[in-house]
Design a protein around this motif. Sequence first.
Motif, short mmCIF file in Angstrom:
data_model
loop_
_atom_site.label_atom_id
_atom_site.label_comp_id
_atom_site.label_asym_id
_atom_site.label_seq_id
_atom_site.Cartn_x
_atom_site.Cartn_y
_atom_site.Cartn_z
N VAL A 125 -20.50 -16.76 23.18
CA VAL A 125 -20.48 -15.38 22.69
C VAL A 125 -21.23 -15.23 21.38
O VAL A 125 -21.86 -14.21 21.11
CB VAL A 125 -19.03 -14.86 22.58
CG1 VAL A 125 -18.23 -15.65 21.56
CG2 VAL A 125 -19.02 -13.38 22.23
N ARG A 126 -21.21 -16.25 20.53
CA ARG A 126 -21.93 -16.13 19.25
C ARG A 126 -23.44 -16.08 19.47
O ARG A 126 -24.15 -15.41 18.71
CB ARG A 126 -21.54 -17.28 18.32
CG ARG A 126 -20.11 -17.18 17.83
CD ARG A 126 -19.77 -18.16 16.72
NE ARG A 126 -18.38 -18.01 16.31
CZ ARG A 126 -17.95 -17.10 15.45
NH1 ARG A 126 -18.81 -16.26 14.90
NH2 ARG A 126 -16.67 -17.03 15.13
N ARG A 127 -23.92 -16.75 20.48
CA ARG A 127 -25.36 -16.65 20.78
C ARG A 127 -25.69 -15.30 21.38
O ARG A 127 -26.76 -14.74 21.10
CB ARG A 127 -25.76 -17.79 21.72
CG ARG A 127 -25.89 -19.15 21.01
CD ARG A 127 -26.25 -20.24 22.00
NE ARG A 127 -27.42 -19.91 22.80
CZ ARG A 127 -27.77 -20.55 23.92
NH1 ARG A 127 -27.01 -21.56 24.35
NH2 ARG A 127 -28.85 -20.20 24.59
N ARG A 128 -24.81 -14.76 22.19
CA ARG A 128 -25.03 -13.41 22.70
C ARG A 128 -25.01 -12.40 21.56
O ARG A 128 -25.82 -11.46 21.51
CB ARG A 128 -23.97 -13.05 23.76
CG ARG A 128 -23.97 -13.94 24.98
CD ARG A 128 -23.24 -13.32 26.15
NE ARG A 128 -21.86 -12.98 25.89
CZ ARG A 128 -20.81 -13.70 26.29
NH1 ARG A 128 -21.00 -14.84 26.98
NH2 ARG A 128 -19.58 -13.31 26.04
N LEU A 154 -27.90 -9.26 19.45
CA LEU A 154 -27.70 -7.92 18.92
C LEU A 154 -28.13 -7.81 17.47
O LEU A 154 -28.70 -6.79 17.04
CB LEU A 154 -26.22 -7.52 19.04
CG LEU A 154 -25.80 -6.84 20.35
CD1 LEU A 154 -26.04 -7.75 21.55
CD2 LEU A 154 -24.35 -6.40 20.28
N LEU A 155 -27.90 -8.86 16.69
CA LEU A 155 -28.30 -8.82 15.29
C LEU A 155 -29.82 -8.84 15.14
O LEU A 155 -30.38 -8.17 14.27
CB LEU A 155 -27.66 -9.98 14.53
CG LEU A 155 -26.13 -9.92 14.44
CD1 LEU A 155 -25.59 -11.17 13.75
CD2 LEU A 155 -25.67 -8.66 13.71
N LYS A 187 -18.66 -8.59 15.11
CA LYS A 187 -17.25 -8.57 15.48
C LYS A 187 -16.96 -9.04 16.91
O LYS A 187 -15.81 -9.30 17.24
CB LYS A 187 -16.71 -7.15 15.31
CG LYS A 187 -16.58 -6.70 13.87
CD LYS A 187 -15.35 -7.29 13.19
CE LYS A 187 -14.08 -6.66 13.73
NZ LYS A 187 -12.87 -7.18 13.05
N ALA A 188 -17.97 -9.11 17.76
CA ALA A 188 -17.71 -9.45 19.16
C ALA A 188 -16.95 -10.78 19.32
O ALA A 188 -16.02 -10.86 20.13
CB ALA A 188 -19.01 -9.48 19.96
N PRO A 189 -17.31 -11.84 18.59
CA PRO A 189 -16.55 -13.08 18.78
C PRO A 189 -15.06 -12.91 18.51
O PRO A 189 -14.23 -13.51 19.20
CB PRO A 189 -17.21 -14.03 17.77
CG PRO A 189 -18.62 -13.52 17.64
CD PRO A 189 -18.48 -12.04 17.69
N ALA A 234 -20.38 -8.77 25.75
CA ALA A 234 -19.18 -9.23 26.47
C ALA A 234 -19.52 -10.10 27.67
O ALA A 234 -18.62 -10.61 28.34
CB ALA A 234 -18.35 -8.03 26.92
N GLY A 235 -20.83 -10.26 27.97
CA GLY A 235 -21.25 -11.15 29.05
C GLY A 235 -21.62 -10.47 30.34
O GLY A 235 -21.81 -11.14 31.37
#
Length: 534
Positions: free
Chosen positions: A85-88, A92-93, A138-140, A191-192
């Motif tokens: 998730v951190r790579r996803r 976005l960043l 914040k996603a993680p 979220a994948g």
Amino acid sequence: MTDTLDSQPVPSTTAAADGRTAADVVTPELVARLTAGVAGSGTTACHTPFTGQKLADLPEATPEDVERAFRRARRAQRDWERVPVRRRAAVLLRFHDLVLERQREVLDLIQLETGKARLHAHEEIQAVSIAARHYGRKAPAYLRPRRHQGAVPLLTHVRELRHPRGVVAQIAPWNYPLELSVGDALPAFVAGNAVVMKPDTETALTAMWARRLLIEAGLPEDVWQIVLGDGPVIGPEVVDRGDYVSFTGSTATGRAVAQRAAARLVGCSLELGGKNAMIVLDDADPDKAAAGAVRGCFSSAGQLCISIERLYVHEAVADAFLERFVARTKAMRLGSALAYGADMGSLVSRAQLDNVTRHVDEAVEKGATVLAGGRPRPDLGPLFYEPTILEGVSAPMAVCAEETFGPVVSVYRFSDEEEALALANATPYGLNASVWSTSPRRARALAARIRTGTVNINEGYAPAYGSVQAPMGGMGDSGLGRRHGSEGILKYTEAQTVAHQRLLPMAPSLGMDQEGYADFMTRSLKALKAFRFR
């Protein structure tokens, strides 16, 4: 019968200050780059409302093309959900930075496709950047496994996991083609999920621009599929194949989307129409309230689900407020230049212009008074209409209760705060509201009693919408579900509870018979309550 605006520019082309035209912006090279990877066996076209001229030929999908797009998205999604998730989130960043660096190109596209003023187009840059930063950071935390208290403390260990739904079907509208396309898709991606999106054909260049930029930021190309075509034909094909449905549009279409999703037991989120109210209390500052009303009513020519269409003003400040509001409205500059300067742009389509004209003309015929505006401006372009203030509106005038979705606001005077609250709530819609007062405590107390998903104090709509850690959405006929915050990303996931029972089973054991086990559990439950276990 109507007042005219005193100082309107009269542009005759879509040329920018540096001489650029639509043809200079939407080049064959740009169209080829943006349409790469967009499924379509046929051809359709998009046009600019500034002049009506064609901007580009675009791929048009058939039902078979939609099916192929979903197949590609499903294959890609299986690999994408395995990416940490951190790579996803890092995608976005990077997208956030690219949007801000290359905003001029997309500002031109937004203006050409929607007809809105450049400042209002920049609202979309702001909204998308804020959402990308928020979910990128914040996603993680939103998606991390969470531990919960089990049925039997110490013996039952419980974890809540979040899994992507799969392929999200998204129907995006024409009025905010950047924010309401990629802005809603970003939490689904992080979220994948994969997304198959149907944007409005007339504003599809903006959505396709966002897709290419997100791919450049690191999103696998097949994870985001775009299909174009006639809404009644292609829309159901998209809705019927998604594992979750995200829709923004009219209440009537939203009901049909919800029925199709429900028939398959598939979840959906719907942001629909509004007839939003602004309440100006007797202690409000008339100058600030008038300036805020201009922003709240006429941004994007009123083609905004959360814009203000009903304005309730306390009789103690009504004259002072209206003097300032009318003057500010009459001073607004309309224009179509691809540059900052105009205060309002064009409506997007003949249908929108016809609806606005119908509402205003019918109200006038039945006795309403036009305080400002009230007429189309073909001298500026085929779809321009003056920002309009009406007084003396009442049922059964269509503008009284129907959503106009244009630069028209009806003003009503009131004498009592309870009266204003009742009038604001006298609608099946419940999307947004605005309260103006110099007393924060008084304004917050009134805001809590308004039946809308968001309420802004001393502003029209931007603070609530831009505060993306908090949920945004509607009540009643204004929709289901929320965007932004935890709800805006968790709706794109399936929750799974994994409970691990250790040492002793949830059954008679250690020589207990059934009655002994029931007695033991009864005493245990009473003890858990006494010790304040939750």
